[in-house]
Design a protein around this motif. Structure first.
Motif, PDB file in Angstrom:
ATOM      1  N   ALA A  31       0.856  -1.191   0.000  1.00 17.03           N
ATOM      2  CA  ALA A  31       0.000   0.000   0.000  1.00 17.03           C
ATOM      3  C   ALA A  31       0.891   1.239   0.000  1.00 17.03           C
ATOM      4  O   ALA A  31       1.794   1.369   0.834  1.00 17.03           O
ATOM      5  CB  ALA A  31      -0.908  -0.005   1.221  1.00 17.03           C
ATOM      6  N   ARG A  32       0.636   2.136  -0.938  1.00 19.90           N
ATOM      7  CA  ARG A  32       1.425   3.362  -1.070  1.00 19.90           C
ATOM      8  C   ARG A  32       0.507   4.548  -1.334  1.00 19.90           C
ATOM      9  O   ARG A  32      -0.542   4.408  -1.966  1.00 19.90           O
ATOM     10  CB  ARG A  32       2.425   3.248  -2.236  1.00 19.90           C
ATOM     11  N   ASN A  33       0.934   5.725  -0.876  1.00 15.98           N
ATOM     12  CA  ASN A  33       0.213   6.964  -1.163  1.00 15.98           C
ATOM     13  C   ASN A  33       1.192   8.024  -1.650  1.00 15.98           C
ATOM     14  O   ASN A  33       2.388   7.979  -1.334  1.00 15.98           O
ATOM     15  CB  ASN A  33      -0.535   7.456   0.077  1.00 15.98           C
ATOM     16  N   VAL A  34       0.678   8.954  -2.426  1.00 13.46           N
ATOM     17  CA  VAL A  34       1.516   9.999  -3.023  1.00 13.46           C
ATOM     18  C   VAL A  34       1.515  11.228  -2.127  1.00 13.46           C
ATOM     19  O   VAL A  34       0.456  11.697  -1.692  1.00 13.46           O
ATOM     20  CB  VAL A  34       1.022  10.356  -4.438  1.00 13.46           C
ATOM     21  N   GLU A  35       2.707  11.730  -1.877  1.00  6.47           N
ATOM     22  CA  GLU A  35       2.876  12.894  -1.004  1.00  6.47           C
ATOM     23  C   GLU A  35       2.118  14.101  -1.549  1.00  6.47           C
ATOM     24  O   GLU A  35       1.988  14.274  -2.764  1.00  6.47           O
ATOM     25  CB  GLU A  35       4.372  13.217  -0.900  1.00  6.47           C
ATOM     26  N   GLU A  36       1.594  14.897  -0.640  1.00  2.00           N
ATOM     27  CA  GLU A  36       0.904  16.162  -0.936  1.00  2.00           C
ATOM     28  C   GLU A  36      -0.489  15.974  -1.532  1.00  2.00           C
ATOM     29  O   GLU A  36      -1.114  16.935  -1.975  1.00  2.00           O
ATOM     30  CB  GLU A  36       1.757  17.063  -1.855  1.00  2.00           C
ATOM     31  N   TYR A  37      -0.963  14.745  -1.559  1.00  2.00           N
ATOM     32  CA  TYR A  37      -2.346  14.493  -1.971  1.00  2.00           C
ATOM     33  C   TYR A  37      -3.092  13.838  -0.804  1.00  2.00           C
ATOM     34  O   TYR A  37      -2.527  13.003  -0.088  1.00  2.00           O
ATOM     35  CB  TYR A  37      -2.416  13.559  -3.180  1.00  2.00           C
ATOM     36  N   SER A  38      -4.362  14.198  -0.634  1.00  4.43           N
ATOM     37  CA  SER A  38      -5.167  13.536   0.394  1.00  4.43           C
ATOM     38  C   SER A  38      -5.373  12.071   0.030  1.00  4.43           C
ATOM     39  O   SER A  38      -5.371  11.707  -1.155  1.00  4.43           O
ATOM     40  CB  SER A  38      -6.540  14.218   0.515  1.00  4.43           C
ATOM     41  N   PHE A  39      -5.539  11.212   1.049  1.00  3.56           N
ATOM     42  CA  PHE A  39      -5.837   9.806   0.775  1.00  3.56           C
ATOM     43  C   PHE A  39      -7.149   9.723  -0.007  1.00  3.56           C
ATOM     44  O   PHE A  39      -8.017  10.599   0.117  1.00  3.56           O
ATOM     45  CB  PHE A  39      -5.958   9.016   2.074  1.00  3.56           C
ATOM     46  N   PRO A  40      -7.338   8.672  -0.823  1.00  3.09           N
ATOM     47  CA  PRO A  40      -8.508   8.609  -1.720  1.00  3.09           C
ATOM     48  C   PRO A  40      -9.846   8.867  -1.042  1.00  3.09           C
ATOM     49  O   PRO A  40     -10.704   9.534  -1.612  1.00  3.09           O
ATOM     50  CB  PRO A  40      -8.426   7.180  -2.270  1.00  3.09           C
ATOM     51  N   GLY A  41     -10.046   8.352   0.159  1.00  3.24           N
ATOM     52  CA  GLY A  41     -11.338   8.531   0.836  1.00  3.24           C
ATOM     53  C   GLY A  41     -11.628   9.959   1.235  1.00  3.24           C
ATOM     54  O   GLY A  41     -12.789  10.320   1.456  1.00  3.24           O
ATOM     55  N   TRP A  42     -10.581  10.787   1.317  1.00  8.61           N
ATOM     56  CA  TRP A  42     -10.747  12.176   1.729  1.00  8.61           C
ATOM     57  C   TRP A  42     -10.407  13.150   0.604  1.00  8.61           C
ATOM     58  O   TRP A  42     -10.605  14.352   0.746  1.00  8.61           O
ATOM     59  CB  TRP A  42      -9.848  12.480   2.933  1.00  8.61           C
ATOM     60  N   ALA A  43      -9.909  12.651  -0.490  1.00 10.66           N
ATOM     61  CA  ALA A  43      -9.431  13.511  -1.579  1.00 10.66           C
ATOM     62  C   ALA A  43     -10.589  14.120  -2.357  1.00 10.66           C
ATOM     63  O   ALA A  43     -11.688  13.550  -2.431  1.00 10.66           O
ATOM     64  CB  ALA A  43      -8.544  12.705  -2.518  1.00 10.66           C
ATOM     65  N   CYS A 162      -5.390   3.143   6.195  1.00 16.07           N
ATOM     66  CA  CYS A 162      -5.714   2.333   7.368  1.00 16.07           C
ATOM     67  C   CYS A 162      -4.495   2.261   8.280  1.00 16.07           C
ATOM     68  O   CYS A 162      -3.406   1.877   7.823  1.00 16.07           O
ATOM     69  CB  CYS A 162      -6.142   0.935   6.944  1.00 16.07           C
ATOM     70  N   PRO A 163      -4.629   2.618   9.548  1.00 16.23           N
ATOM     71  CA  PRO A 163      -3.477   2.602  10.467  1.00 16.23           C
ATOM     72  C   PRO A 163      -2.775   1.254  10.555  1.00 16.23           C
ATOM     73  O   PRO A 163      -1.565   1.190  10.776  1.00 16.23           O
ATOM     74  CB  PRO A 163      -4.104   2.980  11.818  1.00 16.23           C
ATOM     75  N   SER A 164      -3.517   0.161  10.335  1.00 16.92           N
ATOM     76  CA  SER A 164      -2.913  -1.175  10.452  1.00 16.92           C
ATOM     77  C   SER A 164      -1.917  -1.465   9.336  1.00 16.92           C
ATOM     78  O   SER A 164      -1.141  -2.422   9.422  1.00 16.92           O
ATOM     79  CB  SER A 164      -3.999  -2.258  10.468  1.00 16.92           C
ATOM     80  N   ASN A 165      -1.924  -0.631   8.271  1.00 17.33           N
ATOM     81  CA  ASN A 165      -0.988  -0.831   7.166  1.00 17.33           C
ATOM     82  C   ASN A 165       0.236   0.080   7.244  1.00 17.33           C
ATOM     83  O   ASN A 165       1.159  -0.047   6.436  1.00 17.33           O
ATOM     84  CB  ASN A 165      -1.683  -0.593   5.823  1.00 17.33           C
ATOM     85  N   VAL A 166       0.240   1.000   8.201  1.00 17.46           N
ATOM     86  CA  VAL A 166       1.371   1.925   8.336  1.00 17.46           C
ATOM     87  C   VAL A 166       2.643   1.137   8.658  1.00 17.46           C
ATOM     88  O   VAL A 166       2.621   0.167   9.401  1.00 17.46           O
ATOM     89  CB  VAL A 166       1.087   2.959   9.442  1.00 17.46           C
ATOM     90  N   GLY A 167       3.753   1.570   8.085  1.00 23.63           N
ATOM     91  CA  GLY A 167       5.028   0.884   8.296  1.00 23.63           C
ATOM     92  C   GLY A 167       5.560   0.411   6.959  1.00 23.63           C
ATOM     93  O   GLY A 167       5.883   1.220   6.094  1.00 23.63           O
ATOM     94  N   THR A 168       5.625  -0.886   6.771  1.00 29.29           N
ATOM     95  CA  THR A 168       6.043  -1.416   5.470  1.00 29.29           C
ATOM     96  C   THR A 168       4.942  -1.274   4.426  1.00 29.29           C
ATOM     97  O   THR A 168       5.209  -1.265   3.230  1.00 29.29           O
ATOM     98  CB  THR A 168       6.400  -2.905   5.573  1.00 29.29           C
ATOM     99  N   GLY A 169       3.689  -1.185   4.884  1.00 25.48           N
ATOM    100  CA  GLY A 169       2.561  -1.179   3.948  1.00 25.48           C
ATOM    101  C   GLY A 169       2.341  -2.535   3.309  1.00 25.48           C
ATOM    102  O   GLY A 169       1.589  -2.647   2.334  1.00 25.48           O
ATOM    103  N   MET A 170       2.985  -3.562   3.849  1.00 25.25           N
ATOM    104  CA  MET A 170       2.933  -4.893   3.224  1.00 25.25           C
ATOM    105  C   MET A 170       1.908  -5.797   3.887  1.00 25.25           C
ATOM    106  O   MET A 170       1.840  -5.908   5.107  1.00 25.25           O
ATOM    107  CB  MET A 170       4.292  -5.602   3.308  1.00 25.25           C
ATOM    108  N   ARG A 171       1.125  -6.464   3.040  1.00 27.71           N
ATOM    109  CA  ARG A 171       0.294  -7.582   3.464  1.00 27.71           C
ATOM    110  C   ARG A 171       0.704  -8.791   2.639  1.00 27.71           C
ATOM    111  O   ARG A 171       0.568  -8.770   1.412  1.00 27.71           O
ATOM    112  CB  ARG A 171      -1.205  -7.293   3.274  1.00 27.71           C
ATOM    113  N   ALA A 172       1.223  -9.791   3.287  1.00 29.25           N
ATOM    114  CA  ALA A 172       1.594 -11.029   2.614  1.00 29.25           C
ATOM    115  C   ALA A 172       0.569 -12.093   2.973  1.00 29.25           C
ATOM    116  O   ALA A 172       0.091 -12.138   4.112  1.00 29.25           O
ATOM    117  CB  ALA A 172       2.994 -11.473   3.037  1.00 29.25           C
ATOM    118  N   SER A 173       0.215 -12.944   2.017  1.00 28.84           N
ATOM    119  CA  SER A 173      -0.780 -13.983   2.310  1.00 28.84           C
ATOM    120  C   SER A 173      -0.502 -15.226   1.481  1.00 28.84           C
ATOM    121  O   SER A 173       0.132 -15.164   0.435  1.00 28.84           O
ATOM    122  CB  SER A 173      -2.202 -13.471   2.036  1.00 28.84           C
TER     123      SER A 173
END
Length: 354
Positions: A31-43, A162-173
């Motif tokens: 999961a990645r976001n672009v700097e200086e833009y609001s997250f999609p749900g708030w953009a 989502c706060p649970s994805n902060v850090g690596t932004g990785m979900r492995a399954s």
């Protein structure tokens, strides 16, 4: 290549022929976001459109010749096909404005734009190959970062919706087929134990879905404070333990309930070979039983991969694409039964010829 072409085959993450027993596939999502833009749900609409335009331009110039679908220009049925193929999320299938997905022709990489985060990179590999999935995801992540500046905190890591994805932004399954544990009524204790060590167990299509056909996705829940290699190593260790538990459960099934299992498999074979109506839920459960029978040496007319591909081919949107028209629920049940009977008949004929 169009979706009409895609439904006639399957991604190489299913076609590779890897034989790893209960393991079907491995996935890494970033999961990645672009700097200086609001997250999609708030953009704002303008911000989301700007992100979509930037990423669209990037993928036009990628050497892999990514296929792209804008959700605003994609029909509801085609969105369902993409979801059934594990290329977009259920959430994206319900969206329309300034969002979409880019997919490699082999379907091992898909990048969703403006879902929960600006960028969702997904890498799929056959069998137990989390390291390979991570390497492919990391490679495209680096290439995107050549053009985009990610929202990143030196203290927290990658910033996500989502706060649970902060850090690596990785979900492995890892997707596993666990009928032995289910039949021995040991799956609930296993799920409870896994949840206590920071992992989650979900259904075949991820969050919010049930474990149809005894297919389960096991994934990490913690991304903050752990490196990517640590997340992968921990998940692999638990998956190997799960495989051992599943194999032990299958051995006990053969020792304690051999006749019951043989009858279970024989009935599945018979119903799939003769039924005129078949719901998707019933089909998944019967295919699961047939897959177990194959693993236990009770049937040998088909390969594990052929059965795994059917798990997707029998889904509602795929059936309608193959038929070239919209179908009601009962019409789908007829077409699904026809498809499965034809598969069983061809498999039996091939066995006779051999």
């Amino acid at each position: 290549m169009t979706l009409d072409d895609m439904v006639k085959r399957h991604g190489s993450w299913l076609e590779a022929g890897v034989d790893e027993g209960p393991v079907v596939s491995s996935r890494v999502r970033l999961a990645r976001n672009v700097e200086e833009y609001s997250f999609p749900g708030w953009a704002s609409d303008e911000e989301n459109l700007a992100i979509w335009n930037q990423t669209s331009e990037i993928f036009k110039n990628q050497q892999e010749n990514f296929m792209g679908w804008s959700m605003a220009e994609t029909s509801k049925l085609d969105k369902e096909v993409l979801f059934e193929r594990h290329l977009i999320s259920q959430e994206m299938a319900q969206q329309e404005d300034s969002c979409g997905v880019f997919v490699t022709p082999d379907e091992c990489l898909s990048i969703m734009v403006n879902e929960e985060d600006h960028i969702r990179i997904q890498s799929l590999q056959p069998g137990l190959n989390l390291s390979g999935a991570w390497q492919a995801a990391d490679k495209i992540d680096d290439r995107l970062e050549e053009h985009l500046t990610y929202a990143f905190s030196p203290k927290l890591g990658y910033l996500t919706s989502c706060p649970s994805n902060v850090g690596t932004g990785m979900r492995a399954s890892v997707m596993l087929h666990l009928p032995g544990l289910v039949l021995m009524e040991e799956m609930d204790p296993v799920i409870n134990g896994i949840s206590k060590i920071g992992l989650a167990v979900r259904g075949m299509w991820g969050e919010g879905t049930e474990a149809a056909g005894n297919m389960f996705q096991v994934s990490n829940q913690i991304t903050l404070g752990r490196r990517e290699d640590q997340i992968i190593a921990h998940l692999e260790q638990i998956v190997l333990e799960l495989i051992e538990h599943e194999n032990n459960a299958r051995s006990r099934l053969l020792e304690e309930r051999m006749l019951v299992v043989e009858d279970h498999v024989a009935r599945a074979f018979g119903i799939l070979s003769n039924a005129r109506l078949m719901s998707s839920g019933e089909a998944l459960n019967l295919l699961s039983t047939l897959r177990l029978g194959l693993d236990l040496g009770m049937v040998d007319q088909f390969s594990r991969r052929e059965l795994d591909m059917l798990f997707i081919s029998i889904q509602p949107a795929h059936l309608q694409k193959l038929e070239g028209k919209e179908l009601g629920p009962e019409e789908r049940d007829v077409v699904r039964a026809d498809l499965l009977r034809e598969f069983m008949e061809n498999a039996t004929e091939d066995e006779d010829l051999g």
